[in-house]
Motif scaffolding. Sequence first.
Motif, PDB file in Angstrom:
ATOM      1  N   MET A   1    -113.700   2.848  -9.167  1.00 19.74           N
ATOM      2  CA  MET A   1    -112.276   3.168  -9.063  1.00 19.74           C
ATOM      3  C   MET A   1    -111.515   1.915  -8.633  1.00 19.74           C
ATOM      4  O   MET A   1    -111.952   1.197  -7.730  1.00 19.74           O
ATOM      5  CB  MET A   1    -112.072   4.302  -8.062  1.00 19.74           C
ATOM      6  N   LYS A   2    -110.391   1.646  -9.291  1.00 21.26           N
ATOM      7  CA  LYS A   2    -109.614   0.448  -8.999  1.00 21.26           C
ATOM      8  C   LYS A   2    -108.267   0.838  -8.385  1.00 21.26           C
ATOM      9  O   LYS A   2    -107.443   1.486  -9.027  1.00 21.26           O
ATOM     10  CB  LYS A   2    -109.411  -0.385 -10.265  1.00 21.26           C
ATOM     11  N   PHE A   3    -108.077   0.424  -7.144  1.00 22.08           N
ATOM     12  CA  PHE A   3    -106.859   0.709  -6.402  1.00 22.08           C
ATOM     13  C   PHE A   3    -105.879  -0.445  -6.571  1.00 22.08           C
ATOM     14  O   PHE A   3    -106.265  -1.620  -6.513  1.00 22.08           O
ATOM     15  CB  PHE A   3    -107.171   0.892  -4.917  1.00 22.08           C
ATOM     16  N   VAL A   4    -104.599  -0.115  -6.737  1.00 20.76           N
ATOM     17  CA  VAL A   4    -103.580  -1.136  -6.950  1.00 20.76           C
ATOM     18  C   VAL A   4    -102.320  -0.803  -6.155  1.00 20.76           C
ATOM     19  O   VAL A   4    -102.062   0.358  -5.817  1.00 20.76           O
ATOM     20  CB  VAL A   4    -103.205  -1.277  -8.447  1.00 20.76           C
ATOM     21  N   THR A   5    -101.564  -1.837  -5.865  1.00 15.77           N
ATOM     22  CA  THR A   5    -100.194  -1.683  -5.400  1.00 15.77           C
ATOM     23  C   THR A   5     -99.293  -2.201  -6.516  1.00 15.77           C
ATOM     24  O   THR A   5     -99.573  -3.251  -7.101  1.00 15.77           O
ATOM     25  CB  THR A   5     -99.949  -2.468  -4.100  1.00 15.77           C
ATOM     26  N   TYR A   6     -98.241  -1.469  -6.812  1.00 13.80           N
ATOM     27  CA  TYR A   6     -97.411  -1.830  -7.962  1.00 13.80           C
ATOM     28  C   TYR A   6     -95.947  -1.490  -7.683  1.00 13.80           C
ATOM     29  O   TYR A   6     -95.627  -0.693  -6.793  1.00 13.80           O
ATOM     30  CB  TYR A   6     -97.877  -1.076  -9.214  1.00 13.80           C
ATOM     31  N   LYS A   7     -95.085  -2.134  -8.445  1.00 16.10           N
ATOM     32  CA  LYS A   7     -93.664  -1.810  -8.403  1.00 16.10           C
ATOM     33  C   LYS A   7     -93.278  -1.108  -9.691  1.00 16.10           C
ATOM     34  O   LYS A   7     -93.594  -1.559 -10.788  1.00 16.10           O
ATOM     35  CB  LYS A   7     -92.816  -3.071  -8.221  1.00 16.10           C
ATOM     36  N   TYR A   8     -92.570   0.013  -9.515  1.00 18.30           N
ATOM     37  CA  TYR A   8     -92.063   0.771 -10.652  1.00 18.30           C
ATOM     38  C   TYR A   8     -90.647   1.216 -10.310  1.00 18.30           C
ATOM     39  O   TYR A   8     -90.436   1.887  -9.294  1.00 18.30           O
ATOM     40  CB  TYR A   8     -92.954   1.983 -10.932  1.00 18.30           C
ATOM     41  N   PRO A  19    -109.184   5.792 -15.699  1.00 19.82           N
ATOM     42  CA  PRO A  19    -110.505   5.273 -16.089  1.00 19.82           C
ATOM     43  C   PRO A  19    -110.460   4.257 -17.231  1.00 19.82           C
ATOM     44  O   PRO A  19    -111.281   3.329 -17.265  1.00 19.82           O
ATOM     45  CB  PRO A  19    -111.262   6.542 -16.494  1.00 19.82           C
ATOM     46  N   ASP A  20    -109.505   4.416 -18.145  1.00 20.02           N
ATOM     47  CA  ASP A  20    -109.417   3.442 -19.247  1.00 20.02           C
ATOM     48  C   ASP A  20    -108.540   2.248 -18.880  1.00 20.02           C
ATOM     49  O   ASP A  20    -108.326   1.345 -19.704  1.00 20.02           O
ATOM     50  CB  ASP A  20    -108.897   4.106 -20.523  1.00 20.02           C
ATOM     51  N   GLU A  21    -108.009   2.227 -17.662  1.00 20.02           N
ATOM     52  CA  GLU A  21    -107.204   1.136 -17.112  1.00 20.02           C
ATOM     53  C   GLU A  21    -105.912   0.882 -17.903  1.00 20.02           C
ATOM     54  O   GLU A  21    -105.344  -0.201 -17.858  1.00 20.02           O
ATOM     55  CB  GLU A  21    -108.016  -0.151 -16.992  1.00 20.02           C
ATOM     56  N   SER A  22    -105.436   1.898 -18.588  1.00 17.86           N
ATOM     57  CA  SER A  22    -104.197   1.744 -19.356  1.00 17.86           C
ATOM     58  C   SER A  22    -102.972   2.196 -18.575  1.00 17.86           C
ATOM     59  O   SER A  22    -101.844   1.859 -18.940  1.00 17.86           O
ATOM     60  CB  SER A  22    -104.280   2.550 -20.657  1.00 17.86           C
ATOM     61  N   SER A  23    -103.190   2.966 -17.501  1.00 13.52           N
ATOM     62  CA  SER A  23    -102.083   3.562 -16.759  1.00 13.52           C
ATOM     63  C   SER A  23    -102.405   3.590 -15.271  1.00 13.52           C
ATOM     64  O   SER A  23    -103.540   3.328 -14.850  1.00 13.52           O
ATOM     65  CB  SER A  23    -101.798   4.987 -17.260  1.00 13.52           C
ATOM     66  N   VAL A  24    -101.359   3.920 -14.502  1.00  9.28           N
ATOM     67  CA  VAL A  24    -101.479   4.010 -13.052  1.00  9.28           C
ATOM     68  C   VAL A  24    -101.180   5.439 -12.619  1.00  9.28           C
ATOM     69  O   VAL A  24    -100.279   6.097 -13.160  1.00  9.28           O
ATOM     70  CB  VAL A  24    -100.492   3.038 -12.364  1.00  9.28           C
ATOM     71  N   ILE A 194    -108.307  -3.506  -5.843  1.00  8.75           N
ATOM     72  CA  ILE A 194    -109.458  -3.320  -4.965  1.00  8.75           C
ATOM     73  C   ILE A 194    -110.409  -2.379  -5.689  1.00  8.75           C
ATOM     74  O   ILE A 194    -110.032  -1.254  -6.025  1.00  8.75           O
ATOM     75  CB  ILE A 194    -109.060  -2.711  -3.614  1.00  8.75           C
ATOM     76  N   VAL A 195    -111.604  -2.847  -5.952  1.00  2.38           N
ATOM     77  CA  VAL A 195    -112.619  -2.005  -6.590  1.00  2.38           C
ATOM     78  C   VAL A 195    -113.392  -1.278  -5.505  1.00  2.38           C
ATOM     79  O   VAL A 195    -113.862  -1.896  -4.546  1.00  2.38           O
ATOM     80  CB  VAL A 195    -113.579  -2.843  -7.450  1.00  2.38           C
ATOM     81  N   SER A 196    -113.514   0.023  -5.619  1.00  2.00           N
ATOM     82  CA  SER A 196    -114.182   0.816  -4.587  1.00  2.00           C
ATOM     83  C   SER A 196    -115.611   0.345  -4.378  1.00  2.00           C
ATOM     84  O   SER A 196    -116.308  -0.058  -5.318  1.00  2.00           O
ATOM     85  CB  SER A 196    -114.150   2.303  -4.951  1.00  2.00           C
TER      86      SER A 196
END
Length: 289
Positions: A1-8, A19-24, A194-196
Motif C-alpha cells: 500500500m502506498k500512502f501519499v500527501t497531495y493537494k487537490y 492498487p493500479d496507482e492511477s488514482s488517490v 510511503i510504502v507500507s
Amino acid sequence: MKFVTYKYKNLEQAGVLTPDESSVISAHSLGFKAESMNEWIRELDGSLPDLPKECDTIPLSDVKLEAPIPVPLQDVICLGLNYRDHVEEATKADAVFDVQRGDAVYFAKRLQRAVAPNDKIDGHFDICDSLDYEVELAVVIGKDAKNVKAENAADYIFGYSILNDVSARNLQTRHKQWYFGKSLDDFTPMGPCIVSAGDIGAAPELDIRCYVNGQLRQNSNTRMMIFDIPYIIEELSAGMTLKAGTIIATGTPSGVALGMSPETRVYLKSGDVIRCEIDGIGVLENTVK
C-alpha cells in the motif's frame, strides 16, 4: 500500500494510491478523521486501512503530490556513514569524517517543510559552495516505540520512503558537526510515497540509486547498511521514545560528490536534476534552482 500527501483544489490531504496507482483515495473517504499524514499514522496505530471495492477516487493526474510527511513533528533522525563504501570515500575526503567505528553515528536534520517530488531545491549558493546529494532509505515509525527489541521492530514500522539528504559540505566540515550543513531550508526532499512496511519487511534488501543529470552516481543495495533497521530501532528506543511519524534516514552509499577525487569532483549547481530511486518505492526527482 502506498500512502501519499497531495493537494487537490488547493486542499492538502492524506490518502493512498489505488492498487493500479492511477488514482488517490483520501483518508476521509476511508472513514478516517485525520487531516494530515502525521494524524493519520497516529489514528491507524500500526494497522492498515481497508480498501473497499467501491469508494470515491481522484485521478492521480488531477493532484499534486507533496512530500508524504510535509512537516514532520520532530527533526529527522539520520545515520551517518552507514554504508562501508561511503565510510571509505568520506574519510579520504576530509578528516572530520574519520570517526571511531564500532557504534552508529546519529545526527538530527531540521526542516521547515520537506520538498515535494519535482519541486526545486534552493542551493543557498550565497553560503554554500559545495552542494551535495545523498539518496537514502527513510523509515517511518508507525506507533510510539520505547524499549523495542530488534526482533519486534517490524511491529513499529509504518513504512518506507525515499529521502535526499542534501548537504552543504563546506558548512558540514567547517563546523565539525553536521547539523547546520544538513538543515538549510529545502535540504530534505522526500517522496513520492510511503510504502507500507508489510510490503517490504523490517530488513529490506532494495536496490538504491541516484542520478545527476542522467549520470548514475550512486548504485547499491540497502542490505549493505552497517547497522540495519531493527538494530537502529532497538538502540534508539532504549533511550528515547520514537513517536509515531518519526522519520529515520538510514544513511547513503558511496558515489556522492564529496567522495570524488579533487580533480574530478563536481558539486551540484543551479539547473542540475537529481533523481533518487529505490526499487519497490519509486522515484524522487528534484531540480536545483
